[in-house]
Design a protein around this motif. Structure first.
Motif: not given
Lengths: 261, 346
Positions: B286-312
Motif C-alpha cells: 500500500g501507499t503509506s511511506y511508514r511501510r514503504i521506506l523501511p521495506l525498501s531498505v531491505i528489499f533494495g539491499a536484496a535486489f541489488l545483491v541478487l542483480c550483482d550475482t547475475v552480473a558476475r
C-alpha cells in the motif's frame, strides 16, 4: 469576544493586488461567510486566515496570537483549513485520513496517542463515518468525501475552522448536510467558522454574518438579511438579483436582463 | 495499487518474504562464484571466527570469501538499500512516482566529477583512487545548484525544483561530453565503464567509506515516513496540518541526495533501483511511506545483491555491468507495475 482579527490585510501575487486592506473581527462561536463574485479574492483571503499565504501588509491573529509569529505546528492547533479541492490520497483509509488532523498533537516522529485515537473515533462517530473507517478514502462519494475532510478539520480540535467553498460539487441534500453539521458545531461546541460560499441563499440561511468582497476589498459587511437585500450585492456580481421570501426564508433569484426577455 | 489499505496479515507476509529474499541474497553473494565453496563450510568458518567449532576452509578459500565476496556483497547491500530508500523518499516528497535523486543532478554531477578524474590521469592508469571524491563533490555541487536555482524563489513548487534539476543535469552532462570528446579513446572507455556502475572494485575500505553516509541518511529517510504520509495531501494542506514543509523537504532531499552521492561515487551510476524497488513494495503493502521506506531498505539491499550475482555469473569469467542488469530486470518490471496500477485505477 474577538476570536479572529484580520487587520488591514493586503495580499499580492507579483504586482497584482488580490486582497487590499481588509479588516474584519470575527466573534468566537459565530459563523462568518465571505461572498463575492469569482476573482474577488475570497480564496486568497481565507487561505491567509489559515496562515498559508505571506501577507503583503497587515496581520491576522487568532485567539490573540499573531499567525506570522507561529510555526506550522502551533498554527495547526489554532486554525484548521478545508480547501475547495482537497487532495484525497489513494490507498489511505478514511480513519488514517481523519487521523492526519492529529499530527500537530503527536508530531511526525510518534504514533498517535490513545487520546488522539479517541478524538478520531469520536469525530468519525459524530459525522457518521464509523462504518466507512476502513474504506479507501479515494473510493468515497462526493458527499462522504466532504464529510471526511470536515472530520479531519474537526479532529484538529481548533477553535477556528476555515472552509473554502465546502459545498462545491455536492447535490442539494449533501450541501444541506454539510452546512447543518457545521451549524451544529458552531451552536454546540462554540466553533468559529469562516467560510466562502457561492450559493447566496444557503449563505443567508446558515450564516450570522455576510461579508461581501469585490475586487479584493470589503464592499459590505453585516447581518445576512441586510447584505442580501443591498444594492451593492447585485452590483458586485454585475447582474440583476431579486430576493423572494418563501416560508420566511430569503431566496436570492437571478433575473434575466431586458435583452433576454 | 491496492484497492484498500492492506491487512496486518498481508504486511507481515510481505515482511517475511522480503526478509527471506535478503537471506537468499546474502547467501548468493557469499556462495556463488567461480570457486565453489558450500554454504555449510562458509557458515562453519564464520562460526569458528566467534569461537564455535572450527573452519574447514583453506586460507585461499577464506580470502576469496571474506576479502572478495563479502565486501562486494556488503557494498551491494548498502548501495541497494540507499538507492531504494532515497528513491522512495523522493517520490514521497515530490509526490511524483518517477522522482529519484538522479533527477536533481546527482547522476550528472557525479558523472562530470568522475570524468574529470579519469581523463586527467595517464593512459596506463586505471580509475584513480580520488575519482570517487570528485564524483561525490560533483554530485553535491549539482544538487546544491539545483536547490539554489529551483528552491530559492518564494513561489517555488516541487515542479520548479525538478525543472531546475533537469537544467542543471543538462549543463553538467554537456560539460562531461565536452571533456570526453577532448580526451583519448581509452579514457572514454573507462568513463563509460564507470558510468554503467559496478561492484567489482569493492573492498572493505570502500565499505568503510560509505557506511556512515548510508546509516545516517537512510535512518533519516525512514524516520520521515510519517511526515511523507502527511505530505500526500499536498503542500498547503500539509502545512495547515502542522507540517513544516520547507524544512522537511530540505532535510529529506539533503539526506537522500547525500547518501546517493556517496554510493554513486563508489559504485558508479546504477539506475532503476530507486524507481522499481519502492514501486514493487508499494504494490505489496500500500501507499503509506511508514511501510514503504523501511521495506525498501531491505528489499533494495536484496535486489541489488541478487542483480550483482547475475552480473558476475551469466558471462563468467567476464562481468556484465551492474547498471545493465538492473535496467534489463528493471524496465520490464516497471512496465508490469504500470499495467497493474492501470488495472487498479480503472
Amino acid at each position: 469576544m474577538t476570536m479572529v482579527q484580520i487587520d488591514h490585510v493586503s495580499l499580492r501575487a507579483g504586482s497584482t493586488t488580490l486582497v487590499s486592506d481588509v479588516s474584519l473581527d470575527v466573534t468566537g462561536g459565530s459563523w462568518c461567510t465571505i461572498i463575492g463574485p469569482n476573482g474577488a479574492g475570497k480564496t486568497t483571503l481565507v487561505a491567509a486566515v489559515a496562515g498559508l499565504r505571506t501577507l503583503y501588509r497587515g496581520s491576522v491573529s487568532i485567539d490573540g496570537e499573531l499567525l506570522a509569529d507561529l510555526n506550522e505546528r502551533r498554527r495547526a492547533r489554532l486554525v484548521a483549513y478545508v480547501p475547495q479541492h482537497p487532495e484525497i490520497p489513494a490507498g489511505m483509509s478514511v480513519e488514517e485520513y481523519v487521523a492526519l488532523g492529529r499530527v500537530s498533537f503527536h508530531g511526525v516522529l510518534h504514533a498517535p496517542s490513545l487520546r488522539d485515537r479517541e478524538v478520531v473515533a469520536g469525530v468519525l462517530e459524530r459525522l457518521e463515518l464509523t462504518d466507512f473507517r476502513r474504506r479507501d478514502s479515494a473510493s468515497l462519494s462526493g458527499g462522504e468525501r466532504q464529510r471526511m475532510v470536515l472530520a479531519r478539520a474537526l479532529a484538529q480540535a481548533t477553535k477556528v475552522v476555515v472552509l473554502d467553498e465546502p459545498t462545491t460539487g455536492l447535490d442539494v441534500r449533501h450541501q444541506m448536510d454539510i452546512l447543518e453539521l457545521l451549524k451544529t458545531e458552531v451552536a454546540e461546541c462554540g466553533l468559529t467558522v469562516i467560510a466562502t460560499l457561492h450559493d447566496l441563499t444557503l449563505a443567508g440561511l446558515f450564516t450570522d454574518r455576510l461579508v461581501l468582497l469585490s475586487r479584493g476589498a470589503v464592499v459590505m459587511d453585516g447581518p445576512a438579511y441586510d447584505v442580501i437585500r443591498s444594492t451593492q450585492l447585485a452590483e458586485s456580481y454585475g447582474t440583476t438579483l431579486r430576493v423572494v421570501t418563501v416560508d420566511g426564508i430569503d431566496v436570492v433569484v437571478p433575473v434575466r436582463g431586458d435583452a433576454h426577455r | 495499487m491496492l484497492a484498500s489499505p492492506p491487512s496486518a496479515r498481508r504486511v507481515l507476509l510481505v515482511v517475511v518474504a522480503i526478509t527471506a529474499a535478503l537471506v537468499v541474497a546474502v547467501i548468493c553473494g557469499l556462495v556463488i562464484g567461480p570457486t565453489s565453496i558450500s554454504t555449510q563450510r562458509i557458515l562453519g568458518d564464520a562460526l569458528s571466527r566467534v569461537g564455535i567449532g572450527h573452519s574447514t576452509l583453506t586460507s585461499t578459500q577464506s580470502t576469496i570469501v571474506w576479502q572478495y565476496r563479502a565486501p562486494r556483497m556488503v557494498l551491494g547491500l548498502l548501495a541497494g538499500a540507499m538507492l531504494a530508500v532515497a528513491g522512495g523518499t523522493y517520490q514521497g516528497i515530490f509526490r511524483n512516482p518517477l522522482a529519484d535523486p538522479y533527477l536533481l543532478g546527482v547522476a550528472a554531477g557525479a558523472g562530470l566529477g568522475a570524468t574529470l578524474a579519469i581523463v586527467n590521469v595517464s593512459n596506463n592508469a586505471a580509475v584513480p583512487t580520488w575519482a570517487p571524491l570528485l564524483a561525490f563533490a560533483g554530485a553535491m555541487v549539482a544538487v546544491t545548484l539545483t536547490w539554489i536555482i529551483g528552491g530559492r524563489s518564494m513561489k517555488s513548487t516541487p515542479a520548479t525544483l525538478i525543472l531546475a534539476g533537469v537544467a542543471v543535469s543538462a549543463l553538467f552532462t554537456s560539460a562531461q561530453t565536452f571533456l570526453q570528446q577532448q580526451s583519448s579513446t581509452q579514457s572514454i572507455a573507462r568513463v563509460y565503464i564507470w558510468l554503467l556502475g559496478s561492484l567489482a572494485s569493492a573492498s572493505w575500505h570502500s565499505v568503510d567509506i560509505v557506511v556512515p553516509y548510508v546509516i545516517v541518511c537512510s535512518v533519516l529517510c525512514v524516520l520521515a515516513g510519517r511526515a511523507l504520509d502527511v505530505m500526500s495531501v499536498g503542500d498547503d494542506e500539509a502545512r495547515s496540518l502542522g507540517l513544516s514543509v520547507r524544512s522537511l523537504r530540505l532535510l529529506v532531499v539533503g539526506a537522500s541526495s547525500l547518501g546517493t552521492a556517496a554510493i554513486v561515487s563508489v559504485v558508479g551510476l546504477i539506475g532503476f533501483v530507486g524507481i522499481i524497488v519502492p514501486h514493487i513494495v508499494r504494490l505489496l503493502v500500500g501507499t503509506s511511506y511508514r511501510r514503504i521506506l523501511p521495506l525498501s531498505v531491505i528489499f533494495g539491499a536484496a535486489f541489488l545483491v541478487l542483480c550483482d550475482t547475475v552480473a558476475r555469473t551469466v558471462m563468467a569469467p567476464s562481468e556484465l555491468p551492474l547498471g545493465v542488469v538492473t535496467a534489463v530486470i528493471g524496465a520490464p518490471v516497471f512496465v508490469v507495475i504500470l499495467s497493474v496500477r492501470r488495472m487498479g485505477t480503472s
